[in-house]
Design a protein around this motif. Structure first.
Motif, mmCIF file in Angstrom:
data_model
loop_
_atom_site.group_PDB
_atom_site.id
_atom_site.type_symbol
_atom_site.label_atom_id
_atom_site.label_comp_id
_atom_site.label_asym_id
_atom_site.label_seq_id
_atom_site.Cartn_x
_atom_site.Cartn_y
_atom_site.Cartn_z
ATOM 1 N N LEU A 1 102.441 102.486 61.124
ATOM 2 C CA LEU A 1 102.995 102.687 59.790
ATOM 3 C C LEU A 1 104.114 101.682 59.531
ATOM 4 O O LEU A 1 105.157 101.720 60.148
ATOM 5 N N GLN A 2 103.860 100.766 58.629
ATOM 6 C CA GLN A 2 104.836 99.719 58.298
ATOM 7 C C GLN A 2 105.134 99.755 56.810
ATOM 8 O O GLN A 2 104.228 99.687 55.987
ATOM 9 N N LEU B 1 110.578 102.563 55.325
ATOM 10 C CA LEU B 1 110.394 103.460 56.468
ATOM 11 C C LEU B 1 110.859 102.723 57.721
ATOM 12 O O LEU B 1 110.068 102.164 58.455
ATOM 13 N N ARG B 2 112.164 102.731 57.932
ATOM 14 C CA ARG B 2 112.738 101.930 59.011
ATOM 15 C C ARG B 2 112.880 102.689 60.324
ATOM 16 O O ARG B 2 112.804 102.098 61.380
ATOM 17 N N TYR C 1 107.168 111.191 56.879
ATOM 18 C CA TYR C 1 106.114 110.704 55.985
ATOM 19 C C TYR C 1 104.728 111.112 56.497
ATOM 20 O O TYR C 1 103.901 111.634 55.749
ATOM 21 N N LEU C 2 104.474 110.900 57.784
ATOM 22 C CA LEU C 2 103.159 111.236 58.352
ATOM 23 C C LEU C 2 102.919 112.745 58.352
ATOM 24 O O LEU C 2 101.795 113.191 58.120
ATOM 25 N N THR C 3 103.951 113.533 58.593
ATOM 26 C CA THR C 3 103.811 114.996 58.573
ATOM 27 C C THR C 3 103.407 115.465 57.186
ATOM 28 O O THR C 3 102.509 116.298 57.036
ATOM 29 N N ILE C 4 104.050 114.916 56.158
ATOM 30 C CA ILE C 4 103.697 115.286 54.782
ATOM 31 C C ILE C 4 102.290 114.799 54.445
ATOM 32 O O ILE C 4 101.479 115.541 53.900
ATOM 33 N N GLY D 1 110.318 106.199 46.045
ATOM 34 C CA GLY D 1 108.945 106.339 45.578
ATOM 35 C C GLY D 1 107.921 106.550 46.676
ATOM 36 O O GLY D 1 106.735 106.315 46.468
ATOM 37 N N LEU D 2 108.383 107.017 47.843
ATOM 38 C CA LEU D 2 107.451 107.242 48.959
ATOM 39 C C LEU D 2 106.872 108.649 48.971
ATOM 40 O O LEU D 2 105.785 108.866 49.488
#
Length: 89
Positions: free
Chosen positions: A11-12, A16-17, A25-28, A67-68
């Motif tokens: 994930l880049q 998302l640092r 993010y991945l959980t959602i 906006g993620l």
């Protein structure tokens, strides 16, 4: 669906640092129903990600401002869970 270290590494995105941001993010994204919305309480997300509620709250709203993710709560009841949707990168 579980999150693997390979998922986190792949994930880049410039916003998302940190590993924590990527895991949130991945959980959602992975928890979304067919309409894309995932329903979690802050306590559930904190437990699932290993982050504090305060850190999670700040990170979620930062991600929303970038906006993620989208965040929605209809406040129909006092026990309503927030709904989150990850925006595809």
């Amino acid at each position: 669906m579980s999150i693997t270290i390979e998922d986190v590494v792949k994930l880049q995105h410039e916003q998302l640092r940190t590993v924590g941001q990527k895991i949130i993010y991945l959980t959602i994204r992975n928890g979304g129903q067919e309409n894309g919305w995932a329903s979690f309480s802050l306590s559930e997300l904190a437990r699932d990600t290993g982050l504090t509620r305060r850190g999670l709250y700040k990170t979620l709203h930062n991600m929303k401002d970038c906006g993620l993710v989208e965040i929605y709560n209809d406040r129909a009841t006092t026990t309503s869970k927030n709904k989150y949707r990850a925006i595809e990168l």
